[in-house]
Structures are given as structure tokens and as C-alpha cells.
Scaffold this motif. Structure first.
Motif, short mmCIF file in Angstrom:
data_model
loop_
_atom_site.label_atom_id
_atom_site.label_comp_id
_atom_site.label_asym_id
_atom_site.label_seq_id
_atom_site.Cartn_x
_atom_site.Cartn_y
_atom_site.Cartn_z
N VAL A 145 -97.59 -45.86 -33.66
CA VAL A 145 -97.77 -45.63 -34.28
C VAL A 145 -97.74 -47.19 -36.01
CG1 VAL A 145 -98.30 -44.32 -36.72
CG2 VAL A 145 -97.96 -43.70 -34.28
N GLY A 146 -96.35 -47.89 -35.89
CA GLY A 146 -96.04 -48.81 -36.62
C GLY A 146 -97.00 -49.30 -36.32
N CYS A 157 -99.69 -50.20 -34.70
CA CYS A 157 -101.22 -50.27 -34.39
C CYS A 157 -102.14 -50.74 -36.57
CB CYS A 157 -101.47 -48.47 -34.66
SG CYS A 157 -103.75 -48.74 -34.35
N ARG A 164 -100.52 -46.93 -46.15
CA ARG A 164 -101.50 -47.77 -45.94
C ARG A 164 -102.65 -46.22 -46.56
NH1 ARG A 164 -101.15 -48.43 -38.86
NH2 ARG A 164 -99.18 -48.52 -38.62
N VAL A 219 -90.42 -44.66 -39.51
CA VAL A 219 -91.13 -46.38 -38.86
C VAL A 219 -92.32 -46.35 -38.71
CG1 VAL A 219 -91.10 -45.22 -36.29
CG2 VAL A 219 -91.57 -47.94 -36.70
N ARG A 273 -111.24 -45.19 -34.21
CA ARG A 273 -110.82 -46.34 -34.96
C ARG A 273 -110.22 -47.05 -33.80
NH1 ARG A 273 -107.17 -43.48 -39.03
NH2 ARG A 273 -108.67 -41.93 -39.85
N GLY A 311 -92.98 -42.93 -32.35
CA GLY A 311 -93.85 -43.66 -33.99
C GLY A 311 -93.74 -44.88 -33.60
N ASP A 341 -104.13 -48.48 -37.92
CA ASP A 341 -104.11 -46.44 -38.33
C ASP A 341 -104.76 -45.44 -36.94
OD1 ASP A 341 -103.09 -44.26 -39.84
OD2 ASP A 341 -103.53 -44.40 -40.69
N ILE A 394 -103.81 -43.84 -34.60
CA ILE A 394 -102.96 -42.98 -33.58
C ILE A 394 -102.12 -41.43 -34.68
CG2 ILE A 394 -100.91 -42.68 -31.96
CD1 ILE A 394 -101.57 -45.59 -31.69
N GLU A 395 -102.75 -40.73 -34.00
CA GLU A 395 -102.18 -39.57 -34.94
C GLU A 395 -100.97 -38.96 -34.16
OE1 GLU A 395 -102.03 -37.30 -38.07
OE2 GLU A 395 -104.69 -38.50 -37.39
N LEU A 396 -99.91 -38.95 -35.42
CA LEU A 396 -98.60 -37.88 -34.64
C LEU A 396 -98.03 -36.83 -35.06
CD1 LEU A 396 -95.74 -39.22 -32.35
CD2 LEU A 396 -95.24 -40.46 -34.06
N ILE A 400 -107.26 -41.64 -32.12
CA ILE A 400 -108.35 -41.73 -32.63
C ILE A 400 -109.43 -42.72 -32.72
CG2 ILE A 400 -109.18 -41.36 -35.09
CD1 ILE A 400 -105.56 -41.34 -36.75
#
Lengths: 387, 78
Positions: free
Chosen positions: B31-32, B34, A160, A154, B52, B28, B37, B39-41, B49
Motif C-alpha cells: 500500500v505504501g 502503490c 492521499r 507505512v 485503479r 501494508g 492508492d 490496494i484496500e487493506l 481496487i
């Protein structure tokens, strides 16, 4: 671990394992990098799947089947329940065991697997992706590959980094939460769905038996709903109403991208499979079977492009996926958009009309017909599904 | 001199997005959705981050278990 593989697969779920297996079976070298310490765990999934959806890839085995499903129960907001037989058998899986078996089949075909290997960047050769950077046991590594297969679920960050727009509109993201509970009385052969504004607006709530008075009880709501009230709140309220005394053995959150497939699922040196490519059936939210199909196509095409020495062959993956399932998902997406806006009254009257249908005439097709009478605009899209 | 924590403050909006890692299930979903990009997971680690994030709120709305919140005070930088 070598410095170079023909194919590197990021993610060891069903789509990643199938991509790895189908590539390895054609004789190319394959490495799977899994972020978590275990393949198949944690299980962020309702675990229901049709027999047809899995048997193309793995012989059904009781060790990963928690229950056999033969009936479908629709529960309207006013409590009216309609039960009907399913046209084909389904399973509630033990994903933990199931995913392990799929990964083993990839390993048996020759794929190598590393767990706790966290991919955090891509390598490029000009415009083409040529490898991955990853953290493994606290050290940074790099490995080169002809093809990267992004099966990172997901989150879908790997795509990206290759310049593909992978994020899902928040309205199409079903925010899910699920409890695995025990000590409840449900029929092990029935899958229960609850609809409406109390249970799960713009989504649905499921009760899938795991056998022995245990079940997965979960729900998904659109981000548009989550803006006002979270999935967790909806589930807590449902539990209070229906199973106030049940023991909760597991609670888990997750996101299901219920949209059409991404516009692009390949780029030079990389393809996306499974949830990462948004290959989930947007109507049901089911992603196991479609992810395995996407993975198997992707793995085969990756190996073919390497063996032929034709990197551009990789880009035929988009069309093959669209022809196999992608176009169908576009139709499902339109049906979803019709159904998700049904009012409670509409669900109630569909269930009420259908409850008048004699038992031997009940089928999913007839339920659809009843739904259509209440929303004729859906007819064209439904017709496309069956033609 | 004590170490003063550095705060991530809103540039345009008044509300800042804050993830409460202790409550997070690392699923997640955020993150999906966002678009940046941002979010760091990892397996059991999550953070925004800073450079960003545009405070667009989509992660807040999508979080199934209310782990991502608005914080009026500014968020300690990671």
C-alpha cells in the motif's frame, strides 16, 4: 463517542499516541481511531531504540524493556566481526507493552480511544478536511473534527485522500521480515548488524536480543532487490546458515519507508505524523523516536491552531518538523545512498581495518572514519551530521 | 446458467497482479508504494481496487513475503 472532536487521530502507534497526548494536554478534545483490535499488536518492528529517543516521552520502565544495549557488533560479509561500545545506552523494547503505555498516557491526558475502527474516507468543508468516515463494529460512522492527524503508518492512505502525495518510491521502501526466535546464544547487551549481498543487499540484517536466549532476527531489503529475491528468502537462508535449530516464535512482515520526509506534511485541516509522514530515520530505519517527535510537534500545533482559532497555524508544522529533524534526515538519506552501494569487498575491508583498532579506541565515530577512508565522498555529508 | 466469475484482464500488459490473501501478513508495504492508492487493506483483509490498478508491479517487488504475484490468466474480480 461524540459527533464532534477538536482533533481526531487516525492510528494508535507511538506517533499517534504522542500526537493525541500533546493535543489533549493543551485542553482540546481528542479521539484516537485504531484499525486493529489491539493497540501495539501486531508488532511490526525490530524494537531497538536509544534511551534518549524515548525518555523525552516516557520514564524508562523495565516492564517494556526486553534488554539493555551497550554494544554494537558489525558483521562483514566474510564473517569479520567488529564490536564497539555505543556512545549511549539503548533498549530493545517490548513494543506490545510500550505502545500500550503510550496510549494510556494519551488516555490519561483525556484522549478517547476506539479500536477496530477502520477509517475509510474523509469529510471535507470546501478544500479543508473536516472529519473522517469509519467502519466501527460493522457499521459506518462519521465524526467531524477541526484537525485530523494522520498517523496511519507505512500505508499512509489518509494523507492521499487529502490530496498529499504520500506513496514511497519502491527503491526507498525497505521490505522487511522478522522472526522472533528462541534457543540461541547471543549477548543480551549487544545489537548485531550483518551487511552485504548474502545477508541483506541495500539494507541490513539485525539480531536484537529480547533476553533469555531469545532475539528478533530480521532484515530489510530495498524494493530494487526484492524485484529479484524477496526479504523472506534472504531471511530463510540466513537462518539456515546461522540458527538452523532455533524455534521461531513469531514471524512478521513489514515495510519501512527509508526516504526523506514528504514534501508536504500538512494541508488545511490535516497533518501527517510518524511513518505516514515518512519521518523515519532513513539511514537506520528507526521510526519510534522520530515518530514520537513528529507526533508531539503535530499534536501541540493542532491544539494551538484550534485554541487560537487560526486554522492556517497548522501549516507551520512542516517548518517546525524540518528544523527539528527533517533536515537531518536529508543528510542521513545521502549517507544511506552512499553506504547502500558499498560492495562486499568494501564492507570486508572496513571491518578488517577497524579490527586493528585497539579496543579502547573503538567508537561509532571511529568506525565512521574508517568507512570514510573507503568512500571520501561521504565526508561532506557526515560532516553535516555533526555540525 | 451458472455464475461465471468476472475476470480483471490486462489492458496493455500481459501479466496481471494478483494478491494471495491467504498468505498475506497485512503489513501494508504494498500500500505504501502503490502510486494509485489501488490496494484496500483492513485488519485481515486485502484486495486490489480493480479500476485503479495499472499493473505497474511496484507492489510485487516490494512484498517481503511473495504474496503478490503476476498472474497470466487474468484475475477474478473482487
Amino acid at each position: 463517542m461524540k459527533r464532534y472532536y477538536d482533533v481526531v487521530v487516525v492510528g494508535g502507534g507511538p506517533a499517534g499516541s504522542m500526537a493525541a497526548r500533546y493535543a489533549a494536554e493543551l485542553g482540546v478534545s481528542v479521539l484516537i481511531l485504531e484499525k486493529d483490535r489491539d493497540i501495539g499488536y501486531p508488532v511490526r518492528c525490530g524494537e531497538a531504540v536509544s534511551r534518549k529517543g524515548v525518555e523525552e516521552f516516557i520514564e524508562p520502565d523495565e516492564k517494556w524493556i526486553a534488554s539493555h544495549i551497550t554494544k554494537f557488533s558489525m558483521n562483514a560479509p566474510d564473517g569479520t566481526e567488529v564490536v564497539l561500545p555505543l556512545p549511549e545506552e539503548g533498549f530493545v523494547l517490548e513494543r506490545r507493552v510500550f505502545d500500550y503505555e503510550l496510549a494510556k498516557s494519551a488516555a490519561n491526558a483525556g484522549a478517547e480511544i476506539l479500536t477496530r475502527a477502520y477509517v475509510n474516507g474523509l469529510l471535507f468543508d470546501g478544500d479543508a478536511v473536516s472529519g473522517v468516515k469509519f467502519d466501527y463494529r460493522g457499521e459506518q460512522h462519521e465524526v467531524e473534527a477541526d484537525v485530523i492527524i494522520a498517523a496511519d503508518g507505512v500505508e499512509s492512505r489518509v494523507g492521499r485522500w487529502a490530496g498529499i502525495k504520500t506513496h514511497v518510491d519502491f527503491r526507498d521502501m525497505e521490505s522487511c521480515v522478522q522472526y522472533t526466535i528462541s534457543g540461541i546464544d547471543v549477548d543480551p547487551n549487544t545489537i548485531y548488524f550483518h551487511f552485504g549481498s548474502n545477508a541483506a543487499p541495500q539494507g541490513y540484517l539485525w539480531v536484537f536480543s529480547k533476553g533469555n536466549t531469545s532475539a528478533n532476527v530480521g532484515l530489510g531489503v530495498s524494493g530494487l532487490v526484492g524485484k529479484k529475491k524477496s526479504a523472506l528468502q534472504f531471511l530463510e537462508e540466513f537462518m539456515e546458515r546461522h540458527y538452523p535449530n532455533a524455534a521461531i516464535l513469531t514471524s512478521i512482515a513489514g515495510g519501512v519507508p527509508c526516504s526523506v520526509t514528504l514534501e508536504r506534511i500538512s494541508a488545511p485541516g490535516i497533518i501527517l505524523v510518524g511513518d505516514a509522514a515518512r519521518q523515519v530515520n532513513p539511514l537506520s530505519g528507526g521510526g519510534i523516536a522520530s515518530g514520537m517527535i513528529g507526533g508531539s510537534i503535530g499534536g501541540r500545533i493542532a491544539a494551538e491552531s484550534i485554541k487560537k482559532g487560526k486554522p492556517q497555524h497548522l501549516l507551520t508544522y512542516d517548518k517546525e518538523w524540518m528544523d527539528r529533524l527533517g533536515k537531518r534526515h536529508e543528510t542521513f538519506d545521502r549517507i544511506k545512498n552512499g553506504i547502500y552501494n558499498f560492495s562486499d569487498e568494501k564492507f570486508n575491508s572496513i571491518a578488517y581495518s577497524f579490527s586493528k583498532v585497539p579496543n579502547d579506541k573503538r567508537s561509532l565515530g571511529n568506525l565512521f572514519k574508517t568507512a570514510l577512508i573507503h568512500n571520501p565522498g561521504l565526508l561532506i555529508d557526515v560532516a553535516r551530521v555533526f555540525i | 446458467m451458472t455464475n461465471t466469475p468476472e475476470y480483471r484482464m490486462a489492458k496493455t500488459a500481459k501479466l496481471m497482479i494478483d494478491i494471495l490473501p491467504d498468505k498475506c501478513d497485512f503489513c501494508g508495504c504494498c500500500v505504501g508504494v502503490c502510486p494509485e492508492d489501488a490496494i484496500e487493506l483492513k485488519e485481515a483483509e486485502i484486495f486490489i481496487i480493480d479500476e485503479r490498478c495499472t499493473n505497474c508491479s511496484k507492489c510485487v517487488w516490494s512484498c517481503p513475503i511473495e504474496v503478490i504475484k503476476f498472474n497470466k490468466e487474468g484475475v477474478v474480480k473482487r
